[in-house]
Design an enzyme around this catalytic site. Structure first.
Site, PDB file in Angstrom:
ATOM      1  N   CYS A  53      -2.562   9.068   3.119  1.00 44.19           N
ATOM      2  CA  CYS A  53      -2.276   8.527   1.795  1.00 44.19           C
ATOM      3  C   CYS A  53      -3.434   8.788   0.834  1.00 44.19           C
ATOM      4  O   CYS A  53      -3.256   8.792  -0.377  1.00 44.19           O
ATOM      5  CB  CYS A  53      -2.010   7.032   1.896  1.00 44.19           C
ATOM      6  SG  CYS A  53      -3.348   6.145   2.709  1.00 44.19           S
ATOM      7  N   GLU A  77       0.882  -1.171   0.000  1.00 44.78           N
ATOM      8  CA  GLU A  77       0.000   0.000   0.000  1.00 44.78           C
ATOM      9  C   GLU A  77       0.913   1.212   0.000  1.00 44.78           C
ATOM     10  O   GLU A  77       1.522   1.521   1.018  1.00 44.78           O
ATOM     11  CB  GLU A  77      -0.875   0.017   1.261  1.00 44.78           C
ATOM     12  CG  GLU A  77      -1.808  -1.158   1.412  1.00 44.78           C
ATOM     13  CD  GLU A  77      -2.946  -1.116   0.421  1.00 44.78           C
ATOM     14  OE1 GLU A  77      -3.221  -0.034  -0.131  1.00 44.78           O
ATOM     15  OE2 GLU A  77      -3.558  -2.164   0.182  1.00 44.78           O
TER      16      GLU A  77
HETATM   17  P1  NAP Z   1       8.288   4.843   4.652  1.00 38.29           P
HETATM   18  O1  NAP Z   1       9.453   5.701   4.954  1.00 38.29           O
HETATM   19  O2  NAP Z   1       8.245   4.168   3.334  1.00 38.29           O
HETATM   20  O3  NAP Z   1       8.232   3.771   5.843  1.00 38.29           O
HETATM   21  C1  NAP Z   1       7.155   2.871   5.967  1.00 38.29           C
HETATM   22  C2  NAP Z   1       7.555   1.739   6.900  1.00 38.29           C
HETATM   23  O4  NAP Z   1       8.604   0.966   6.297  1.00 38.29           O
HETATM   24  C3  NAP Z   1       8.105   2.203   8.251  1.00 38.29           C
HETATM   25  O5  NAP Z   1       7.690   1.323   9.252  1.00 38.29           O
HETATM   26  C4  NAP Z   1       9.609   2.123   8.032  1.00 38.29           C
HETATM   27  O6  NAP Z   1      10.314   2.004   9.237  1.00 38.29           O
HETATM   28  C5  NAP Z   1       9.695   0.851   7.209  1.00 38.29           C
HETATM   29  N1  NAP Z   1      10.902   0.712   6.415  1.00 38.29           N
HETATM   30  C6  NAP Z   1      11.694   1.679   5.905  1.00 38.29           C
HETATM   31  N2  NAP Z   1      12.700   1.118   5.190  1.00 38.29           N
HETATM   32  C7  NAP Z   1      12.535  -0.228   5.254  1.00 38.29           C
HETATM   33  C8  NAP Z   1      13.253  -1.342   4.724  1.00 38.29           C
HETATM   34  N3  NAP Z   1      14.337  -1.191   3.968  1.00 38.29           N
HETATM   35  N4  NAP Z   1      12.802  -2.590   5.001  1.00 38.29           N
HETATM   36  C9  NAP Z   1      11.694  -2.783   5.771  1.00 38.29           C
HETATM   37  N5  NAP Z   1      10.986  -1.748   6.294  1.00 38.29           N
HETATM   38  C10 NAP Z   1      11.389  -0.490   6.032  1.00 38.29           C
HETATM   39  O7  NAP Z   1       6.919   5.650   4.778  1.00 38.29           O
HETATM   40  P2  NAP Z   1       6.464   6.625   5.942  1.00 38.29           P
HETATM   41  O8  NAP Z   1       7.277   7.877   5.831  1.00 38.29           O
HETATM   42  O9  NAP Z   1       6.413   5.904   7.231  1.00 38.29           O
HETATM   43  O10 NAP Z   1       4.945   6.916   5.543  1.00 38.29           O
HETATM   44  C11 NAP Z   1       4.550   7.904   4.632  1.00 38.29           C
HETATM   45  C12 NAP Z   1       4.228   7.317   3.286  1.00 38.29           C
HETATM   46  O11 NAP Z   1       3.319   6.236   3.432  1.00 38.29           O
HETATM   47  C13 NAP Z   1       3.526   8.301   2.369  1.00 38.29           C
HETATM   48  O12 NAP Z   1       4.139   8.235   1.113  1.00 38.29           O
HETATM   49  C14 NAP Z   1       2.096   7.808   2.301  1.00 38.29           C
HETATM   50  O13 NAP Z   1       1.415   8.110   1.114  1.00 38.29           O
HETATM   51  C15 NAP Z   1       2.252   6.348   2.483  1.00 38.29           C
HETATM   52  N6  NAP Z   1       1.051   5.744   3.062  1.00 38.29           N
HETATM   53  C16 NAP Z   1       0.315   4.895   2.297  1.00 38.29           C
HETATM   54  C17 NAP Z   1      -0.842   4.342   2.818  1.00 38.29           C
HETATM   55  C18 NAP Z   1      -1.682   3.380   2.027  1.00 38.29           C
HETATM   56  O14 NAP Z   1      -2.542   2.745   2.626  1.00 38.29           O
HETATM   57  N7  NAP Z   1      -1.494   3.224   0.742  1.00 38.29           N
HETATM   58  C19 NAP Z   1      -1.248   4.650   4.116  1.00 38.29           C
HETATM   59  C20 NAP Z   1      -0.462   5.505   4.866  1.00 38.29           C
HETATM   60  C21 NAP Z   1       0.699   6.054   4.333  1.00 38.29           C
HETATM   61  P3  NAP Z   1      10.951   3.321   9.908  1.00 38.29           P
HETATM   62  O15 NAP Z   1       9.837   4.249  10.224  1.00 38.29           O
HETATM   63  O16 NAP Z   1      11.628   2.774  11.116  1.00 38.29           O
HETATM   64  O17 NAP Z   1      11.912   3.878   8.887  1.00 38.29           O
END
Ligand code: NAP
Length: 513
Positions: free
Chosen positions: A295, A256
């Site tokens: 999102c 997602e």
């Molecule tokens: P993110 O930086 O991509 O991180 C998401 C999750 O992945 C966090 O728990 C992060 O941990 C973890 N992560 C990061 N690098 C990883 C790796 N190499 N391997 C495994 N896990 C890893 O996103 P975010 O900044 O938390 O969230 C914002 C984004 O999420 C926005 O772009 C938004 O649009 C999107 N979003 C989408 C939805 C949907 O349902 N489609 C819903 C909400 C948000 P850490 O935090 O410890 O780095």
């Protein structure tokens, strides 16, 4: 200061390694820290396989549904305490926090109700049986059975409660143990919820493990019965999807990701009508709720050229009236973004959009000496075609008005330039326009939300994800799908075609054929 712990292998563990600091985004005060290391990923998996999975699958669907009901009630009972944590660590206003928390308890309660009506076993028939041979003696029946693996849930920072709750609801009801990883900047709320879940004793040991630190190493250990459900940016999503072990072992991965969600105003809409009012309310809410960190928030506002002036005037009035400040103040309607990194990214993103737009309101300039505050920002595209408008997600209170020619086909093409989205919303009372638009954009969007005169005051806005409808979207949005009633259980279950004597196959699954 709280040092977040992991709940793994039946006990709480302090982390190790370089600490990541958690802040109050309104004051920049340090609230806690996460040390990402110190967890034996293989042991966590074995605990889930050997202890949690069998215990869950010893329960029936209705028993697991009862467990979800208990979790929903428990979250609701701790609502005030959790709202306060969401304000302090997430920058959430009371309304924002309720949106997250009630989304979590509401989704758990929804699946509790759904599960209560399921068969008292572990197997879900999929459709009716079918005659396969020359006579009805040779019979087929598709069934869903729980996979004896784990559900690894990786959540984004913006919905620490809902993200954890909605994924848990589906996996636990399906009979699959959960390992849940919180997004770091807002992890205090997820941590407190994890403490409550463990303390409640509602979930069998091993069926719920909580990791605030890194799960990258665990991805390399997952096997064919496991699944990963990731929510976050498309960049991280692509990294996870490309993990060699996940690819080699065909581990199920649901992504997602982000989305440049469009809202389209129809050319028939009059500025003094209900449809227009609904459009303005929903767009302004999406821009400011959770400081635009949703999102599903509208990023592109597609408006017929002749209505641009009226739309901008109405939105500016709304956005100006939105008081920005510390979410603990009752009259504040929009808090800060979640972290210093988010603030930096939002400002940089606004500047990139400004290169192809005029600024109608707000902008990236600093707002306050302390805190990660940013102004509600409305831009107007100079050229609807500029690629950055359709490709860059500014994850904050920012959206761009994009004028279009008034022809449905133009709006369709612009919507689809997002490359695949979570939700597109459209406001019109012209059935022909709506039909043309819906048919044109549906393949590119997981959800199409329609506002019209009759739904004014009746509809839940497009930014809300409802458990009865699917959530996810093609292409850039990750290509995933969650929720959608019983469909939400399917990623955790195996669909198997059973074939044989009608009397045996039918009886086996409680269907006589
Ligand atoms: P993110 O930086 O991509 O991180 C998401 C999750 O992945 C966090 O728990 C992060 O941990 C973890 N992560 C990061 N690098 C990883 C790796 N190499 N391997 C495994 N896990 C890893 O996103 P975010 O900044 O938390 O969230 C914002 C984004 O999420 C926005 O772009 C938004 O649009 C999107 N979003 C989408 C939805 C949907 O349902 N489609 C819903 C909400 C948000 P850490 O935090 O410890 O780095």
């Amino acid at each position: 200061m709280t040092s977040l712990q992991s709940y793994a292998c039946g006990r709480w563990h302090a982390g190790s390694g370089d600490a990541k600091t958690l802040h109050d985004p309104a004051t920049e005060a340090v609230l806690g820290q996460v040390c990402p290391g110190g967890i034996d990923a293989a042991a966590v998996l074995q605990h889930a396989y050997r202890v949690g999975g069998p215990a869950l699958r010893a329960m029936t669907f209705p028993q697991r549904a009862e467990m979800l009901k208990g979790l929903a009630t428990m979250l609701h009972e701790h609502r005030d305490e959790l709202i306060e944590i969401a304000a302090r660590n997430g920058g959430n206003t009371r309304g924002d926090a309720k949106f997250d928390l009630d989304g979590a308890s509401g989704t758990l309660a929804f699946y509790a109700q759904l599960g209560a009506a399921l068969p008292a076993g572990n197997c879900l028939p999929d459709g009716d049986g079918v005659q396969l041979g020359r006579t009805a003696r040779f019979w087929g029946q598709h069934v869903f059975v729980p996979r004896p693996g784990v559900a690894l849930h990786i959540n984004a920072f913006n919905f620490p409660a809902w993200g954890m709750g909605e994924k848990m609801a589906c996996a636990l009801l399906a009979g699959v143990p959960v390992i849940t990883k919180a997004g770091t900047p807002s992890a205090l709320l997820a941590y407190r919820i994890a403490q409550l879940v463990v303390g409640s004793g509602l979930v069998p040991e091993g069926a719920f493990q909580f990791l605030p630190g890194s799960v990258s190493a665990m991805l390399d250990l997952l096997g064919p019965m496991d699944s990963v459900a990731f929510t976050g940016s498309s960049v991280t999503g692509a990294l996870i999807r490309g993990n060699k072990n996940l690819v080699a072992r065909n581990v199920r991965v649901n992504i997602e990701a982000d989305s440049i969600n469009p809202a389209v105003l129809g050319p028939d809409v009059e500025p003094d009508g209900d449809t227009f009012a609904q459009f303005v309310t929903n767009v302004a809410t999406d821009m400011t709720q959770k400081a635009g960190q949703k999102c599903t928030a509208v990023r592109r506002i597609l408006v017929p050229q002749e209505l641009v002036g009226a739309v901008e005037e109405a939105l500016v009035e709304r956005l100006r009236a939105t008081k920005v400040g510390n979410p603990l103040d009752n009259d504040v309607r929009m808090g800060p973004v979640a972290s210093a990194e988010q603030l930096r990214d939002v400002r940089a993103g606004m500047q990139r959009l400004q290169a192809v737009s005029d600024t109608v309101l707000g902008g990236p300039e600093p707002m306050a000496d302390k805190g990660y505050f940013v102004r509600p920002t409305l831009l107007r595209a100079k050229h609807a075609d500029a690629a950055v408008l359709h490709e860059l997600e500014v994850f904050g209170p920012c959206a761009t008005v994009i004028p279009y020619s008034g022809l449905g086909t133009d709006a369709v093409a612009l919507c689809n330039r997002g490359g695949g989205g979570l939700v597109a919303s459209a406001y019109s009372d012209d059935k022909q326009f709506i039909e043309q638009l819906v048919l044109g954009i549906a393949p590119w969007h997981g959800r199409v939300w329609l506002g019209s005169e009759k739904t004014q005051g009746q509809a839940i806005g497009p930014g809300a994800v409802l458990p009865a409808s699917i959530h996810g979207g093609p292409g850039r949005a990750g290509g995933g799908e969650e929720l959608g009633g019983l469909r939400g259980l399917h990623p955790y279950m195996q669909r198997t075609a059973t074939q044989g004597d009608r009397a045996i196959v039918g009886k086996l699954f409680g269907r006589e054929g």
